[in-house]
Design a protein around this motif. Sequence first.
Motif, mmCIF file in Angstrom:
data_model
loop_
_atom_site.group_PDB
_atom_site.id
_atom_site.type_symbol
_atom_site.label_atom_id
_atom_site.label_comp_id
_atom_site.label_asym_id
_atom_site.label_seq_id
_atom_site.Cartn_x
_atom_site.Cartn_y
_atom_site.Cartn_z
ATOM 1 N N PHE A 139 0.741 -1.181 -0.054
ATOM 2 C CA PHE A 139 -0.113 -0.004 -0.084
ATOM 3 C C PHE A 139 0.711 1.173 0.074
ATOM 4 O O PHE A 139 0.413 2.289 -0.349
ATOM 5 C CB PHE A 139 -1.089 0.179 1.244
ATOM 6 N N LYS A 140 2.320 1.004 0.440
ATOM 7 C CA LYS A 140 3.034 2.465 0.596
ATOM 8 C C LYS A 140 3.660 2.804 -0.715
ATOM 9 O O LYS A 140 3.928 3.890 -1.047
ATOM 10 C CB LYS A 140 3.951 2.207 1.748
ATOM 11 N N GLY A 141 3.956 1.708 -1.534
ATOM 12 C CA GLY A 141 4.708 1.954 -2.954
ATOM 13 C C GLY A 141 6.059 2.546 -2.549
ATOM 14 O O GLY A 141 6.768 2.376 -1.380
ATOM 15 N N ALA A 142 6.675 3.544 -3.247
ATOM 16 C CA ALA A 142 8.126 4.170 -2.999
ATOM 17 C C ALA A 142 7.532 5.354 -2.526
ATOM 18 O O ALA A 142 7.464 6.378 -3.339
ATOM 19 C CB ALA A 142 8.769 4.180 -4.341
ATOM 20 N N GLY A 143 7.092 5.474 -1.151
ATOM 21 C CA GLY A 143 6.954 6.772 -0.794
ATOM 22 C C GLY A 143 6.974 6.922 0.693
ATOM 23 O O GLY A 143 7.453 6.043 1.447
ATOM 24 N N LEU A 144 6.186 7.892 1.167
ATOM 25 C CA LEU A 144 6.357 8.022 2.819
ATOM 26 C C LEU A 144 5.208 8.069 3.555
ATOM 27 O O LEU A 144 5.185 8.613 4.561
ATOM 28 C CB LEU A 144 6.954 9.663 2.932
ATOM 29 N N MET A 145 4.036 7.225 2.972
ATOM 30 C CA MET A 145 3.202 6.768 3.946
ATOM 31 C C MET A 145 3.399 6.247 5.135
ATOM 32 O O MET A 145 4.244 5.193 5.273
ATOM 33 C CB MET A 145 2.007 6.085 2.752
ATOM 34 N N GLY A 146 2.833 6.680 6.200
ATOM 35 C CA GLY A 146 3.081 5.990 7.505
ATOM 36 C C GLY A 146 4.408 6.842 8.137
ATOM 37 O O GLY A 146 4.525 6.467 9.302
ATOM 38 N N GLY A 195 19.237 0.790 4.816
ATOM 39 C CA GLY A 195 18.048 0.707 5.921
ATOM 40 C C GLY A 195 18.050 -0.540 6.292
ATOM 41 O O GLY A 195 18.583 -1.889 5.756
ATOM 42 N N ALA A 196 17.227 -0.773 7.432
ATOM 43 C CA ALA A 196 17.044 -2.286 7.916
ATOM 44 C C ALA A 196 15.478 -2.464 8.192
ATOM 45 O O ALA A 196 14.835 -1.595 9.007
ATOM 46 C CB ALA A 196 17.876 -2.625 9.101
ATOM 47 N N GLY A 197 15.033 -3.683 7.819
ATOM 48 C CA GLY A 197 13.514 -4.017 7.868
ATOM 49 C C GLY A 197 12.923 -3.414 7.168
ATOM 50 O O GLY A 197 12.795 -2.652 6.467
ATOM 51 N N ARG A 198 11.460 -4.203 6.929
ATOM 52 C CA ARG A 198 10.587 -3.661 5.894
ATOM 53 C C ARG A 198 10.120 -2.328 5.969
ATOM 54 O O ARG A 198 9.978 -1.757 4.743
ATOM 55 C CB ARG A 198 9.498 -4.736 6.143
ATOM 56 N N ARG A 199 9.951 -1.636 7.121
ATOM 57 C CA ARG A 199 9.159 -0.604 7.119
ATOM 58 C C ARG A 199 10.290 0.805 6.256
ATOM 59 O O ARG A 199 9.688 1.792 5.985
ATOM 60 C CB ARG A 199 8.823 -0.188 8.524
ATOM 61 N N THR A 200 11.460 0.440 6.436
ATOM 62 C CA THR A 200 12.367 1.748 5.832
ATOM 63 C C THR A 200 12.505 1.365 4.478
ATOM 64 O O THR A 200 12.900 2.198 3.500
ATOM 65 C CB THR A 200 13.893 1.384 6.360
ATOM 66 N N ALA A 201 11.897 0.278 3.882
ATOM 67 C CA ALA A 201 12.380 0.040 2.244
ATOM 68 C C ALA A 201 11.443 1.183 1.624
ATOM 69 O O ALA A 201 11.937 1.720 0.380
ATOM 70 C CB ALA A 201 11.742 -1.348 2.067
ATOM 71 N N PRO A 202 10.245 1.205 1.739
ATOM 72 C CA PRO A 202 9.458 2.340 0.914
ATOM 73 C C PRO A 202 10.224 3.738 0.909
ATOM 74 O O PRO A 202 10.263 4.254 0.021
ATOM 75 C CB PRO A 202 8.185 2.428 1.442
ATOM 76 N N ILE A 203 10.756 4.059 2.036
ATOM 77 C CA ILE A 203 11.412 5.407 2.177
ATOM 78 C C ILE A 203 12.736 5.277 1.381
ATOM 79 O O ILE A 203 13.136 6.276 0.854
ATOM 80 C CB ILE A 203 11.953 5.562 3.548
ATOM 81 N N GLY A 204 13.576 4.330 1.611
ATOM 82 C CA GLY A 204 14.699 4.200 0.586
ATOM 83 C C GLY A 204 14.393 4.285 -0.970
ATOM 84 O O GLY A 204 15.235 4.918 -1.595
ATOM 85 N N ARG A 205 13.439 3.493 -1.206
ATOM 86 C CA ARG A 205 12.921 3.606 -2.622
ATOM 87 C C ARG A 205 12.470 5.014 -3.101
ATOM 88 O O ARG A 205 12.798 5.553 -4.027
ATOM 89 C CB ARG A 205 11.802 2.738 -2.736
ATOM 90 N N PRO A 229 13.005 -7.109 1.938
ATOM 91 C CA PRO A 229 11.841 -6.011 2.257
ATOM 92 C C PRO A 229 10.489 -6.522 1.726
ATOM 93 O O PRO A 229 9.516 -6.068 1.963
ATOM 94 C CB PRO A 229 12.411 -4.724 1.536
ATOM 95 N N GLY A 230 10.615 -7.631 0.841
ATOM 96 C CA GLY A 230 9.458 -8.223 0.568
ATOM 97 C C GLY A 230 8.996 -7.574 -0.732
ATOM 98 O O GLY A 230 9.752 -6.987 -1.319
ATOM 99 N N TRP A 231 7.935 -8.097 -1.218
ATOM 100 C CA TRP A 231 7.256 -7.647 -2.398
ATOM 101 C C TRP A 231 6.343 -6.544 -2.153
ATOM 102 O O TRP A 231 5.497 -6.733 -1.119
ATOM 103 C CB TRP A 231 6.663 -8.926 -3.277
ATOM 104 N N PRO A 232 6.162 -5.327 -2.891
ATOM 105 C CA PRO A 232 7.107 -4.876 -3.871
ATOM 106 C C PRO A 232 8.442 -4.276 -3.406
ATOM 107 O O PRO A 232 8.669 -3.791 -2.460
ATOM 108 C CB PRO A 232 6.105 -4.062 -4.663
ATOM 109 N N GLY A 233 9.189 -4.269 -4.449
ATOM 110 C CA GLY A 233 10.397 -3.318 -4.259
ATOM 111 C C GLY A 233 11.764 -4.006 -4.267
ATOM 112 O O GLY A 233 12.702 -3.416 -4.200
#
Length: 312
Positions: free
Chosen positions: A41-48, A67-77, A93-97
């Motif tokens: 739901f977050k995509g490559a973005g800053l949601m959350g 970054g470390a952990g799934r929650r930083t991955a959208p921010i890095g992208r 980071p799982g899918w997607p990304g």
Amino acid sequence: MLADDRAGNVAQALGVAEALAEPFVVRTIAYDRRGGWHNLFKGAGLMGVAPASREALAPPWPDLVLGAGRRTAPIGRWIKHRSSCRLVQLMDPGWPGRSECDLIVVPRHDDALDRPNIFRILGSCHRVVPAVLAAEKAKWRERLACLPGPYLTVVVGGATKGKPFGADRGRQLAAGVRALHEGMGGSILVTTSRRTPPEVVDVLLADLPEPRYFFRWREGEENPYLGFLALADRVVVTGDSMTMCSEACANGGPVYIFSPPGLVSGKHARLHASLFAEGYARPLGGDPTPWTHPPLNASDDVAREIRARGLL
């Protein structure tokens, strides 16, 4: 470096950042109520991401985002889409990304896809390097001068999801420590953690012999954990924490993992099996003959891989 609100994730990322020996900036990320949503739901973005943390994510952009952990991955992208940076992600980071990461670092004991951008490590990245151990050893050697060596360090965790750690486990642990201590003599150094149940602490206090130093974890108190690892002639560590098991193997001496049937998940058990197979550790209650091994530090391995791939 992106640092979220999970201390274990932050420690892993800091370990790699420090191993790279380059200037770095830490951006601490706080989350709002959407922070736990799936990355789909977050995509490559800053949601959350909380507003104050959003404001800190601004140019000039770095050459590398870690970054470390799934929650930083959208921010890095999100940063990568706005710059020419490289993106290194610790833990899948799982899918997607996945395809947008230049390097994904995963433990060997995790099930992960076989992709060109995946690098597998033994254990967890950490910050327990020789310089840190030397400094902690010098500090705590003087404080514990009244206790005779050799030192048997005992690192105690606690319950994990679906895996209780109660008084019965405490008695099993104490019995194994006593048997090892009887064969080596000296003093026992015990450090508990935030997750250690009070009933386990009580059992260990009652069952472990003197001479000893017992640290009961409390918020805000100085923790002798690193000093105890540095001084240890042998280490006993409970198998419920992958990070604790990895850090215990950083000083190059004998490590015994307490992991009776039913205590840990399959992931933890696979890590223990790898550490046993490669000579870093043995099960508590196994062969007590001392041995040595190279210090285990996956942070150095990751730093070398980053440079070998030309990411920095």
